[in-house]
Scaffold this active site. Structure first.
Site, PDB file in Angstrom:
ATOM      1  N   ALA A   1       1.135  -1.278   0.225  1.00  0.00           N
ATOM      2  CA  ALA A   1      -0.105   0.112  -0.200  1.00  0.00           C
ATOM      3  C   ALA A   1       0.988   1.702   0.347  1.00  0.00           C
ATOM      4  O   ALA A   1       1.084   2.134   0.450  1.00  0.00           O
ATOM      5  CB  ALA A   1      -0.710  -0.141   1.509  1.00  0.00           C
TER       6      ALA A   1
ATOM      7  N   HIS B   1       3.122   4.577  -0.716  1.00  0.00           N
ATOM      8  CA  HIS B   1       2.691   6.648  -0.720  1.00  0.00           C
ATOM      9  C   HIS B   1       3.753   7.196  -0.424  1.00  0.00           C
ATOM     10  O   HIS B   1       4.687   5.841  -0.686  1.00  0.00           O
ATOM     11  CB  HIS B   1       1.378   6.864   0.453  1.00  0.00           C
TER      12      HIS B   1
ATOM     13  N   GLY C   1       5.477   8.397   1.319  1.00  0.00           N
ATOM     14  CA  GLY C   1       6.468   8.207   2.326  1.00  0.00           C
ATOM     15  C   GLY C   1       7.103   7.143   2.426  1.00  0.00           C
ATOM     16  O   GLY C   1       8.594   6.697   2.528  1.00  0.00           O
ATOM     17  N   HIS C   2       7.050   6.112   1.514  1.00  0.00           N
ATOM     18  CA  HIS C   2       7.498   4.885   0.990  1.00  0.00           C
ATOM     19  C   HIS C   2       8.563   5.022  -0.008  1.00  0.00           C
ATOM     20  O   HIS C   2       9.815   4.600  -0.259  1.00  0.00           O
ATOM     21  CB  HIS C   2       6.323   3.863   0.503  1.00  0.00           C
TER      22      HIS C   2
ATOM     23  N   LYS D   1       8.331   7.892  11.002  1.00  0.00           N
ATOM     24  CA  LYS D   1       6.964   7.926  12.039  1.00  0.00           C
ATOM     25  C   LYS D   1       7.154   6.571  13.154  1.00  0.00           C
ATOM     26  O   LYS D   1       6.305   6.555  14.123  1.00  0.00           O
ATOM     27  CB  LYS D   1       6.365   7.988  11.282  1.00  0.00           C
ATOM     28  N   ASP D   2       7.170   5.153  12.293  1.00  0.00           N
ATOM     29  CA  ASP D   2       7.021   4.545  13.736  1.00  0.00           C
ATOM     30  C   ASP D   2       8.465   4.409  14.665  1.00  0.00           C
ATOM     31  O   ASP D   2       9.804   3.624  14.258  1.00  0.00           O
ATOM     32  CB  ASP D   2       6.880   3.036  12.814  1.00  0.00           C
TER      33      ASP D   2
ATOM     34  N   VAL E   1       6.877  11.498   5.925  1.00  0.00           N
ATOM     35  CA  VAL E   1       6.378  12.667   5.522  1.00  0.00           C
ATOM     36  C   VAL E   1       4.934  12.525   5.758  1.00  0.00           C
ATOM     37  O   VAL E   1       4.136  11.965   6.275  1.00  0.00           O
ATOM     38  CB  VAL E   1       6.612  11.523   3.681  1.00  0.00           C
TER      39      VAL E   1
ATOM     40  N   SER F   1      -0.367   3.737   5.636  1.00  0.00           N
ATOM     41  CA  SER F   1      -1.211   3.260   4.869  1.00  0.00           C
ATOM     42  C   SER F   1      -2.349   3.089   4.993  1.00  0.00           C
ATOM     43  O   SER F   1      -3.873   2.455   4.212  1.00  0.00           O
ATOM     44  CB  SER F   1      -0.117   1.710   4.487  1.00  0.00           C
ATOM     45  N   ARG F   2      -2.726   2.763   6.269  1.00  0.00           N
ATOM     46  CA  ARG F   2      -4.239   2.766   6.844  1.00  0.00           C
ATOM     47  C   ARG F   2      -5.122   4.299   6.612  1.00  0.00           C
ATOM     48  O   ARG F   2      -5.966   4.060   7.228  1.00  0.00           O
ATOM     49  CB  ARG F   2      -3.980   2.808   8.643  1.00  0.00           C
TER      50      ARG F   2
HETATM   51  O1  PAF Z   1       7.273  -0.722   8.963  1.00  0.00           O
HETATM   52  C1  PAF Z   1       6.046  -1.798   8.615  1.00  0.00           C
HETATM   53  O2  PAF Z   1       5.405  -1.783   7.422  1.00  0.00           O
HETATM   54  C2  PAF Z   1       6.814  -2.346   9.190  1.00  0.00           C
HETATM   55  O3  PAF Z   1       6.732  -3.579  10.120  1.00  0.00           O
HETATM   56  C3  PAF Z   1       8.347  -3.869   8.626  1.00  0.00           C
HETATM   57  C4  PAF Z   1       9.419  -3.250   9.027  1.00  0.00           C
HETATM   58  C5  PAF Z   1       7.371  -3.713   6.731  1.00  0.00           C
HETATM   59  C6  PAF Z   1       8.299  -5.062   9.368  1.00  0.00           C
HETATM   60  O4  PAF Z   1       6.574  -5.760   8.468  1.00  0.00           O
END
Ligand code: PAF
Length: 280
Positions: free
Chosen positions: A32, A34, A36-37, A152-153, A179, A189-190
């Site tokens: 998914a 976006h 950010g990815h 972000k995480d 981002v 993605s949510r």
């Molecule tokens: O941040 C994420 O999307 C997930 O936690 C990861 C690092 C891909 C592991 O499944």
């Protein structure tokens, strides 16, 4: 761009790239994709160098979900993900399925036990065991020199750095700044699962955290952030915490850099965000 579905295939394809100059850089994702990815991919490309190899893994990792409804509802727009990877200049996409990643009688798990005790670790039991286990597997399967994760995480990033440090994993961890949408909502993605009313309300999380972070007393910071989020009838706090930026343990005084972090539910959709809080 090559698309491979099993670890064995990935190893074989990567042999073709083995003689090239430059580094092998992994961007682990759950799809998914976006903007950010795509920023993670851009940093990966930069870190890989002109002859390097950028690998994106897309795997909705079942063992990191604590709620089956969340796992089932997780968006999986595979075709558009692959188009985005191609346009972003990704070399290899790794798309394993559950069967190829996990033996049915799997009995080994990677556990980090300090930084994962609070925040998302407290409200999502087993989540970070699932993350650490899959990330280590992805590192080993890809043989990457470096991997890019979003800031972000921030708890996930801190735990992965700790795992790499504690287990001598020879992978450089590269951090990518969060981002945001133009209204300040952190890209996730949510976000696509929010209704239009929820989507219009969600930027309050960032606004409220940023305003509270300017206060100088721990109790006041937490009270201000709580009332700001609870002012919305749509938002429900999962957790709200002020933690030490390094140990992620709750703080009672602002003596060292801290982080004000929140997870907020809009119905079933859980969003997270955080801001740094400077010491007094
Ligand atoms: O941040 C994420 O999307 C997930 O936690 C990861 C690092 C891909 C592991 O499944």
């Amino acid at each position: 761009m090559r698309v491979v579905e099993t670890g064995a295939e990935l190893r074989e394809v990567l042999l073709e790239y083995a003689g090239l100059a430059g580094r092998r850089v992994l961007v682990p994702t759950m799809g998914a994709l976006h903007h950010g990815h795509l920023e993670l991919v851009r940093l990966a490309r930069e870190a890989a160098g002109p002859g390097g190899t950028v690998i994106v893994s897309i795997f909705v990792n079942p063992i990191q979900f604590d709620r089956s409804a969340d796992l089932e509802a997780y968006p999986r727009p595979l075709e558009s993900d692959l188009e985005k990877c191609l346009a972003a200049g990704v070399d290899v996409v790794f798309l394993p399925d559950r069967q190829s990643m996990y033996f049915p009688d799997r009995s080994t798990t990677v556990t980090e036990s300090l930084l994962s005790s609070g925040l998302c670790g407290a409200t999502r039991p087993g989540h970070f065991d699932g993350v650490c286990t899959v990330v280590l597997k992805l590192f080993l399967l890809s043989g990457c020199h470096a991997a890019v994760f979003g800031e972000k995480d921030f708890q996930q990033l801190a735990i992965i750095r700790r795992m790499v440090r504690d287990l001598d994993v020879p992978v450089e961890i590269i951090e990518c700044p969060t981002v945001r949408e133009s209204d300040g909502l952190a890209m996730s993605s949510r976000n696509v699962r929010l209704t239009s009313k929820q989507r219009a309300d969600a930027p309050r999380i960032r606004r409220v955290l940023a305003a509270a972070a300017g206060l100088r007393d721990v109790e006041e910071i937490l009270a201000s952030a709580r009332s700001g989020i609870e002012a919305s009838p749509l938002a429900r706090i999962d957790y709200l915490s002020l933690v030490d930026a390094e140990t992620l343990q709750p703080v009672t005084r602002l003596e060292r850099p801290a982080v004000l972090a929140a997870a907020v539910f809009y119905d079933e959709v859980r969003l997270i965000d955080h801001v740094g809080v400077a010491p007094l």
